[in-house]
Design an enzyme around this catalytic site. Structure first.
Site, mmCIF file in Angstrom:
data_model
loop_
_atom_site.group_PDB
_atom_site.id
_atom_site.type_symbol
_atom_site.label_atom_id
_atom_site.label_comp_id
_atom_site.label_asym_id
_atom_site.label_seq_id
_atom_site.Cartn_x
_atom_site.Cartn_y
_atom_site.Cartn_z
ATOM 1 N N ASP A 72 -23.303 54.345 -45.305
ATOM 2 C CA ASP A 72 -22.536 53.105 -45.347
ATOM 3 C C ASP A 72 -21.410 53.393 -44.370
ATOM 4 O OD1 ASP A 72 -20.394 51.284 -45.892
ATOM 5 O OD2 ASP A 72 -21.496 50.696 -47.683
ATOM 6 N N HIS A 73 -21.494 52.827 -43.183
ATOM 7 C CA HIS A 73 -20.590 53.310 -42.133
ATOM 8 C C HIS A 73 -19.113 53.043 -42.467
ATOM 9 C CE1 HIS A 73 -20.656 49.170 -40.577
ATOM 10 N NE2 HIS A 73 -19.572 49.473 -39.893
ATOM 11 N N HIS A 92 -20.585 47.524 -48.118
ATOM 12 C CA HIS A 92 -19.228 47.837 -47.678
ATOM 13 C C HIS A 92 -18.146 47.354 -48.652
ATOM 14 C CE1 HIS A 92 -21.519 48.643 -44.188
ATOM 15 N NE2 HIS A 92 -21.461 47.450 -43.643
HETATM 16 C C1 BG6 Z 1 -22.719 45.834 -40.636
HETATM 17 C C2 BG6 Z 1 -23.214 44.440 -40.850
HETATM 18 O O1 BG6 Z 1 -23.126 46.666 -41.686
HETATM 19 O O2 BG6 Z 1 -21.290 45.825 -40.568
HETATM 20 C C3 BG6 Z 1 -22.735 43.525 -39.743
HETATM 21 O O3 BG6 Z 1 -24.643 44.446 -40.865
HETATM 22 C C4 BG6 Z 1 -21.224 43.612 -39.615
HETATM 23 O O4 BG6 Z 1 -23.132 42.187 -39.984
HETATM 24 C C5 BG6 Z 1 -20.775 45.049 -39.505
HETATM 25 O O5 BG6 Z 1 -20.854 42.891 -38.450
HETATM 26 C C6 BG6 Z 1 -19.264 45.157 -39.550
HETATM 27 O O6 BG6 Z 1 -18.897 46.469 -39.259
HETATM 28 P P1 BG6 Z 1 -17.494 46.799 -38.565
HETATM 29 O O7 BG6 Z 1 -17.441 48.288 -38.544
HETATM 30 O O8 BG6 Z 1 -17.551 46.173 -37.198
HETATM 31 O O9 BG6 Z 1 -16.459 46.168 -39.418
#
Ligand code: BG6
Length: 520
Positions: free
Chosen positions: A184-185, A247
């Site tokens: 989960d980045h 997230h």
């Molecule tokens: C991803 C989603 O996991 O996270 C995307 O699939 C979203 O739809 C993105 O845009 C948002 O990540 P960050 O790091 O740009 O806030």
């Protein structure tokens, strides 16, 4: 490359190496890790793809991709990483081809002395997870005997609880839970790692971190981008599955969890799971009252006209998919009883921002609070996750030079403004953790399971109701119903910090105008 003492030798094998994730995230992260000397000395990367390519083509692609890094990449270090990057062409469905991959990896083991340790990064569509895992197992590449093998997977981890369970069985059959790293980045973002430190390493906050002192918590992740070219995926996902299931609920668990007994992966994740288990289940009536969904219509962002969701590429022109969700949630445990947690996320909102706001309860309405001429503000603690990283604190003080006027004042810590600091990007941290074998920042299966169960209940109610979705103009703050959600509890969304920094006009609704006053 500098030898990193706690990193064992290994080969990183990336399935789906020509895809967007590898180009935009993994190659830049590897270039950054090389720059900082955080790659093992005995290390190689194998990019696996279907197309016919040579090592030099793939190295050229990676060199170009390293340019996407937001940080300063050292050219010499990057080139040393590129020299260790190889390409292997194969069709993931072709069982025989795994024999060739096995032989190729064995050759590289000899060349780089990587000792059979492997990280298999599956940057492919989830329908391939099962096949790849099975064939790696069949060809003896995931035995975990005498060397370690780990597997890394990306979201979407299923589309609902049932499909997530199937994926999980396929992966754990080969690798076992201990060796599955579910990304989960958001957990790799700098301030999320800081969150536990801020909570548990300060006398200042922890004693107040409960329903006696906290009035409400707001978690906002707003994006300016639309769905782009991901129409088909997004049509089946929507904001609820794309952002809330993972997230947003991860942010919630980190804010609400109890102090873990230790900092190891399982102790931390045990506490996060308890939060998910304590989430008050949403009945049908509660979904109607406490969850708002919306979809962006045409509008304008940054002075640019943008299409509505239904006009986007490969999207159903009558689509009912949610691009915005706001929720009012309750955690039924001793610490949080009665405190509303408001979560909202959406695409095509006025700014890109992620932050958590803790609003503390007000003092009794006596003394300064009883004086009409004072404009006291609430005590606010804001965890700024992106684009600015840091912490903002608001409290009341006497306005200098006046007799008795009280005014809210602020302390603002901007972490990524510190000079010379290249805040690591999420994937950089996460890749380093997989190499170290530390799964704290990856989601354990039971977290995924509880989160899907929670989200599935909401989507089932939506499916049953078949109501028309609220359309909001791109560039606005989403459906009005999201404002009403908080208003009935006497609360209102706080304008994201980013709006105050922006030098362009940000649309303010009535609620936000009031908030802007408070925040300044
Ligand atoms: C991803 C989603 O996991 O996270 C995307 O699939 C979203 O739809 C993105 O845009 C948002 O990540 P960050 O790091 O740009 O806030």
């Amino acid at each position: 490359m500098v030898i990193s003492p706690d990193l064992e030798p290994c080969i990183l094998v990336i399935f789906g190496a020509t895809g967007d994730l590898t180009q935009r995230k993994l190659y830049p992260a590897l270039a950054n890790l090389a720059t900082k000397g955080f790659l093992p000395d005995r290390f190689a990367v194998v990019a696996v793809g279907r197309r016919s390519k040579t090592d030099s083509i793939v190295r050229e692609e990676a060199r170009h991709a390293a340019g996407f890094s937001a940080n300063t990449v050292d050219i010499k270090a990057r080139d040393r990483f590129l020299k260790r990057l190889h390409y292997f062409q194969m069709d993931f469905d072709n069982r025989e081809a795994y024999q060739g991959l096995r032989a190729f990896l064995a050759q590289l083991d000899d060349a780089y002395q990587t000792q059979g340790n492997r990280i298999f990064f599956l940057a492919v569509a989830p329908q391939y997870f099962g096949t790849i895992a099975k064939d790696l197992h069949f060809h003896g590449m995931a035995t975990n005997v005498g060397a370690w093998q780990r597997v890394v997977v990306e979201k979407p981890f299923g589309n609902d609880l049932t499909s997530a369970r199937q994926l999980n069985t396929q992966l754990t059959k080969t690798f076992g839970e201990q060796r599955v790293y579910r990304i989960d980045h958001y957990l790799g973002k700098e301030m999320l790692q800081n969150l536990m430190v801020v909570r548990f390493a300060n006398t200042l906050f922890e004693p107040l971190w409960n329903s006696r002192y906290i009035e409400e918590v707001q978690i906002t992740v707003s994006e300016t981008v639309g769905v782009g070219s991901r129409g088909p995926y997004y049509e089946a996902a929507g904001a609820l599955r794309d952002m809330v299931q993972n997230h947003m609920l991860q942010l919630l668990t980190l804010i609400a969890m109890e102090p873990p007994v230790a900092l190891d992966a399982d102790s931390v994740r045990d506490e996060k799971v308890k939060v998910l288990r304590s989430l008050r289940p949403l009945t049908k009536a509660a979904v109607t009252e406490q969850v708002v969904r919306g979809q962006y219509g045409p509008g304008s962002i940054d002075g640019e006209t943008v299409l509505g969701y239904r006009q986007e590429e490969r999207v159903d022109p009558a689509s009912n998919t949610d691009t915005y969700v706001a929720l009012e949630l309750y955690i039924d445990n001793f610490r949080w009883s009665g405190v509303p947690f408001y979560l909202r996320t959406g695409k095509r909102l006025p700014v890109r921002s992620a932050e958590i706001v803790i609003r503390f309860r007000e003092q009794p309405g006596v003394l300064y609070f009883a004086q009409k001429h004072n404009t006291l503000g609430p005590n606010l603690l804001v965890i700024k996750i992106q684009p600015e990283e840091g912490i903002f604190l608001q409290f009341n003080a006497r306005k200098p030079g006046t007799q008795h006027t009280i005014t809210p004042v602020t302390m603002d810590y901007c972490q990524n403004c510190l000079e010379g600091l290249d805040s690591p990007e999420a994937y950089e941290r996460l890749l380093a953790d997989v190499m170290r074998g530390d799964s704290t920042l990856f989601t354990r299966w039971d977290e995924v399971e509880y989160a899907w169960d929670f989200v599935d209940k909401i989507s089932h109610v939506w499916e049953e109701m078949e109501t028309e979705i609220d359309i909001y103009s791109a560039g606005s703050w989403g459906p009005r119903a999201a404002e009403r959600l908080l208003a009935r509890n006497g609360h209102r969304w706080l304008l994201p910090f980013q709006c105050l920094l922006s030098d362009r006009p940000i649309p303010l609704n009535e609620e936000s105008k009031i908030r802007e006053g408070i925040r300044r």
